[in-house]
Design an enzyme around this catalytic site. Structure first.
Site, short mmCIF file in Angstrom:
data_model
loop_
_atom_site.label_atom_id
_atom_site.label_comp_id
_atom_site.label_asym_id
_atom_site.label_seq_id
_atom_site.Cartn_x
_atom_site.Cartn_y
_atom_site.Cartn_z
N ASP A 77 -43.58 16.40 -0.54
CA ASP A 77 -42.57 17.35 -1.02
C ASP A 77 -42.99 17.99 -2.36
O ASP A 77 -42.26 18.80 -2.91
CB ASP A 77 -41.18 16.70 -1.11
CG ASP A 77 -41.15 15.45 -1.96
OD1 ASP A 77 -42.22 14.82 -2.13
OD2 ASP A 77 -40.07 15.10 -2.46
N HIS A 78 -44.18 17.60 -2.83
CA HIS A 78 -44.75 18.23 -4.03
C HIS A 78 -46.11 18.87 -3.77
O HIS A 78 -46.58 19.65 -4.59
CB HIS A 78 -44.85 17.20 -5.17
CG HIS A 78 -43.51 16.76 -5.65
ND1 HIS A 78 -42.95 17.19 -6.84
CD2 HIS A 78 -42.58 15.95 -5.08
CE1 HIS A 78 -41.75 16.64 -6.97
NE2 HIS A 78 -41.50 15.90 -5.93
N ASP A 196 -35.57 14.95 -12.85
CA ASP A 196 -35.37 14.52 -11.46
C ASP A 196 -33.95 13.99 -11.22
O ASP A 196 -33.52 13.04 -11.87
CB ASP A 196 -36.42 13.42 -11.17
CG ASP A 196 -36.25 12.74 -9.81
OD1 ASP A 196 -35.54 13.25 -8.94
OD2 ASP A 196 -36.89 11.68 -9.64
N HIS A 235 -47.30 4.88 -0.65
CA HIS A 235 -46.72 3.95 -1.63
C HIS A 235 -47.76 2.86 -1.93
O HIS A 235 -47.59 1.69 -1.57
CB HIS A 235 -45.43 3.36 -1.09
CG HIS A 235 -44.51 2.84 -2.16
ND1 HIS A 235 -44.98 2.30 -3.35
CD2 HIS A 235 -43.16 2.79 -2.24
CE1 HIS A 235 -43.96 1.93 -4.09
NE2 HIS A 235 -42.85 2.23 -3.46
N VAL A 366 -37.40 -1.04 -3.08
CA VAL A 366 -36.63 -0.47 -4.20
C VAL A 366 -36.94 1.01 -4.25
O VAL A 366 -37.97 1.46 -3.76
CB VAL A 366 -36.98 -1.13 -5.56
CG1 VAL A 366 -36.56 -2.59 -5.59
CG2 VAL A 366 -38.46 -0.98 -5.88
N HIS A 369 -36.84 6.46 -7.66
CA HIS A 369 -36.19 7.46 -8.51
C HIS A 369 -35.24 6.81 -9.52
O HIS A 369 -34.61 5.79 -9.22
CB HIS A 369 -35.41 8.46 -7.65
CG HIS A 369 -36.29 9.29 -6.78
ND1 HIS A 369 -36.90 10.44 -7.21
CD2 HIS A 369 -36.70 9.10 -5.49
CE1 HIS A 369 -37.64 10.95 -6.22
NE2 HIS A 369 -37.53 10.15 -5.17
N HIS A 391 -34.61 18.83 -8.52
CA HIS A 391 -34.89 17.88 -7.43
C HIS A 391 -33.64 17.16 -6.95
O HIS A 391 -33.38 16.02 -7.32
CB HIS A 391 -35.94 16.82 -7.84
CG HIS A 391 -37.22 17.40 -8.33
ND1 HIS A 391 -38.25 16.66 -8.80
CD2 HIS A 391 -37.62 18.70 -8.42
CE1 HIS A 391 -39.24 17.46 -9.17
NE2 HIS A 391 -38.88 18.70 -8.96
#
Lengths: 554, 554
Positions: A77-78, A196, A235, A366, A369, A391
């Site tokens: 998404d970036h 964010d 991740h 977890v 953000h 965002h």
């Protein structure tokens, strides 16, 4: 009269109407810098679409000004709009990001046969100048390593853009957010904070990535059979924790699923994922190893049916068949809209009888953000004069704005914008500017098109009601109607030959009457065929499939 | 040789493959009793379907044995198949349930013009005999009032069916589960317990419905404008708490949304919802009342775009326009699959600027189903010899089975069944019997059909790729191919006239070659048209719409 000062224009082209397709242009005079170029995955409202991109026409129109593209981190998404943007740009524009992010981008660009891009590696502490923009990068923590925040100064004032972040004091690689730098920028002066908002509705602090480790170790240590771990392939810190937990108890790690294989390869090559060559084995070599010596890292944490875990749950994976002795960890949270698919995989796994751990019963995930307390901390460290939540969906931006109010920012210094709205900064003061062209474009096969609501409406209608094609032959000279052919798809009466034969008669009869009249056009016959067929089907079945009438003059 | 004893057959026809369409038949010799007749709402895998029903062929085939239909409570997943079943049954079978449940069923049957059904009102403590079945009803608590559990004895043994339940010590109407009865049955002997598994993966106790009251009162008391409360229209106790909170601070209650209007009307007439006539006003009378004296009870808690709240959030409701001074409470949880729709409404409301409370930030909803501690309590009170978890997805049934193991039931006395599997009970002993016909049928308009996977596959393909119809005229005698017509729907190149014209040429060319050969059939021409068009479109657009070829002989 004094000459009007040139403003810094802040132009969000994506990221303010949902989680995804983040892209912001910063423009000062003849210089422009882009921060992020992301995509969004389509939802049920956009059936059949491959990808959703921000409309970056404004960037293309001002292409000559573009001095560089900054990417904050390697999530799609970036980064996902980059291949399309680079293809549309007439020249090679330098791309600034961290080593890992550039590594991931490079792999993606190769799929598009976009070779030798102008990569410029930056890291925490790097300073660059792009035209009038004086830019500093600083470390942030997120659910992918090597995430960067950006502090930029211009003659009109300064902006701090957090990128996506959480404030993790114990990240797996030990690289905490650079609080010293952030506070120094706060002291130097931040005229606008862009921060964010993804978790702005969540109270408290987001837990550290390190919180997941003990659970992963506990489960892997106590499992008697194989352990399958599905997670986001980008991740890397989560994957590192899985690898560490596996090797600590003498288990080998197998990687399966295309993006998981690609990303672990890149992350290992670049030194972000640390596992010795002997501890990571190929799926084909698994058969020589006992079940309690294996951990399988796989894709499928979002319930995708064609992912590695999806195929395994369906008993259709080429290398692995899950049994009741195995353990499956879904180390992720479903992205909104994927809840049912994930639940469906969990049900399939339940039927197999294996042990399943997910966020509903164990701390195996977890968020990446920042929650409300972290967002307030960021506001306290940066002390911005103006604040723009970025965002997030509408509810997140507004919740974040409320946090800004609580932290003492004046209401008229908080800017909740839509994509395409612009802000103008002069002498550190921010006001609304004129909006620019914005919106979304869809990638559907090869074509990249503007939103065409008719295509989506038609597709939704086709999905819910099916389609009936009706072809009528018509001889204009004799005014005679000949054969009527009916073909259906996606309707429950497809095989009801009697109904279809009746329908043909009804259409022939109706169209014949119209055809016999003077001054009848083909268009009228077409309308007549559609209406008579549609009404007949409604009366017989109470369904309204889409009807395509074709009249052939013979 | 002793005559083989007649077994009690337990035949689950729905409810074991997901949350919904609950239906179980109990058969002993020439007597059959049905417990519940529910429906399920379709999901993305079943595009365009109105409703999903259990396949109850077995009931129809054994119609003569059917002594009665017992409905445990008024939710549609327990009552919704009734109209269809009653229409299919050749005679009027008595329906046994509580006053409120029968009231709700009656309203539904009237929509189907099914008048004067054989209703038999029962309540806590009622005993009936249906053939050899000796049946007792007892009170249970759930997210609808007047829920009943069933204890049935037969010559082969006894069964306790909980219906849907939670164990609420402080229900709003004061009617707790009848623990005394449940324990007495436990003492008498329960050979098989069938118990609700919906929340079997949730640890702890589900909170009492009374826990929601203080929050509702607090929010409504402190709101300065109007308060809109969206909830399930059948959740009479929740509505009661909203009404009480409203009238306590002098606010009038307005009801809007079709099912909300219907259910509150029935519940008030039957004495289940208590609010004085003067405190409930019509939407048209609202304009004379100040905003801080109004609470609006509305539908739309699942994010349905056409519901009352859905229309209000979109600014399209005929009576109410929500403003930033208003407060909205979503007093419900999204049913799986509805998360995104609910979030979309919350985003629209956020943009309006009103205050929104939902389960993410306040205790405005509690579940109606028992969590693990309650399920264990139920097992402890009933002390069943055999146990069959019901009402749930695979993962819930298995989690419930594990609770049974923990409570000391032997593994081979626990039965995890699929719909259509049967159990046989003899002398209180339970074993697997032969499966019966089962599955789902779809209601699509007027037609009630078996699952046709092709229809759904076609619809999904239509939705994702669109459709292109291609009509070719062909003169068999001259072997000449005439006009080619192409019509598209749901494809992004619909308006690309040049592409379509090229496509027509390509098809004409290919089909002409084939047509010129000897022994060419119409079927071959059709195939040829489809393949040439499909390949052409793939090469030009990288999309594969469905192609329907029609060849008309002229």
């Amino acid at each position: 009269m004094a000459k009007k000062q040139t403003p810094l224009r802040i132009i969000p082209l994506g990221g303010l109407d949902g989680i995804g397709k983040n892209m912001t242009a910063f423009e000062y005079g003849n210089d422009m810098v882009l921060v992020d170029a992301g995509l969004m995955f389509p939802d049920d409202e956009q059936p059949g679409i491959d990808l959703v991109l921000p409309d970056y026409s404004y960037v293309l129109e001002n292409e000559k000004k573009l001095r560089g593209i900054i990417i904050t981190h390697g999530h799609e998404d970036h980064t996902g709009a980059l291949p399309y943007l680079l293809m549309d740009l007439g020249r090679k524009v330098p791309i600034y990001s961290s080593k890992l992010t550039l590594g991931m981008i490079e792999a993606k660009l190769q799929e598009f046969k976009l070779n030798s891009p102008k990569f410029r590696e930056v890291k925490n502490g790097t300073h660059i100048n792009l035209g009038v923009f004086s830019i500093d990068f600083f470390s942030m923590t997120h659910s992918i390593p090597a995430a960067l925040g950006v502090y930029m100064r211009t003659p009109a004032g300064s902006v701090l853009h957090t990128g996506d972040f959480k404030l993790d004091q114990t990240p797996i690689d030990g690289v905490t957010p650079n609080y010293q730098a952030i506070c120094r920028y706060g002291t130097l002066g931040i005229d606008l904070l862009m921060s964010d908002s993804t978790n702005a509705t969540r109270p408290g602090f987001t837990q550290s990535e390190a919180a997941v480790g003990p659970q992963l170790r506990h489960i892997i240590k106590n499992a008697t059979g194989r352990v399958f771990v599905a997670s986001f392939s980008s991740h890397i810190h989560r994957l590192q924790q899985v690898c560490d937990a596996a090797t600590a108890v003498g288990r080998k790690v197998v990687v399966t699923g295309r993006s998981m294989v690609n990303n672990t390869k890149i992350a290992r090559e670049l030194g972000y994922l640390k596992i010795s060559q002997e501890d990571i084995i190929d799926a084909y070599d698994v058969k020589d190893i006992p079940d309690d010596k294996i951990v399988v890292l796989c894709t499928g944490s979002q319930g995708e049916p064609l992912s590695a875990l999806g195929r395994m749950a369906a008993g259709e994976h080429k290398s692995f068949t899950i049994t009741s002795d195995d353990t499956v960890i879904i180390s992720a949270t479903p992205v909104p809209g994927n809840e049912k698919s994930v639940q469906s995989i969990i049900n399939s796994l339940s039927k197999i009888g294996c042990t399943v751990y997910d966020r509903s019963n164990t701390l195996v995930h977890v968020s990446g953000h920042a929650s409300q307390e972290e967002l307030k901390l960021m506001l306290a460290m940066t002390k911005p004069r103006n604040f723009m939540p970025v965002h997030g969906e509408a509810v997140h931006l507004r919740a974040h704005a409320k946090l800004g109010l609580k932290m003492g920012i004046k209401p008229d210094h908080i800017f909740i914008a839509d994509n395409g709205d612009t802000l103008e900064m002069r002498n550190g003061k921010v006001s609304w500017g004129d909006p620019v062209e914005s919106g979304v474009v869809y990638v559907d096969g090869l074509s990249i098109t503007d939103a065409d609501p008719i295509v989506f409406r038609d597709r939704q209608k086709l999905a819910s009601d099916g389609i009936v094609t009706c072809v009528v032959t018509f001889a204009p000279r004799s005014k005679k109607v000949g054969d009527v052919e009916i073909a259906c798809r996606g309707v429950s009466f497809s095989s009801d030959e009697q109904l279809i034969s009746e329908a043909q008669d009804v259409v022939r009869e109706h169209v014949s009457v119209t055809a016999g009249k003077d001054g009848t056009s083909v268009d009228m016959l077409r309308k007549n065929a559609r209406n008579s067929l549609s009404n007949f089907l409604w009366s017989k079945t109470h369904t309204r499939p889409m009807v395509i009438p074709v009249v052939m003059e013979v």
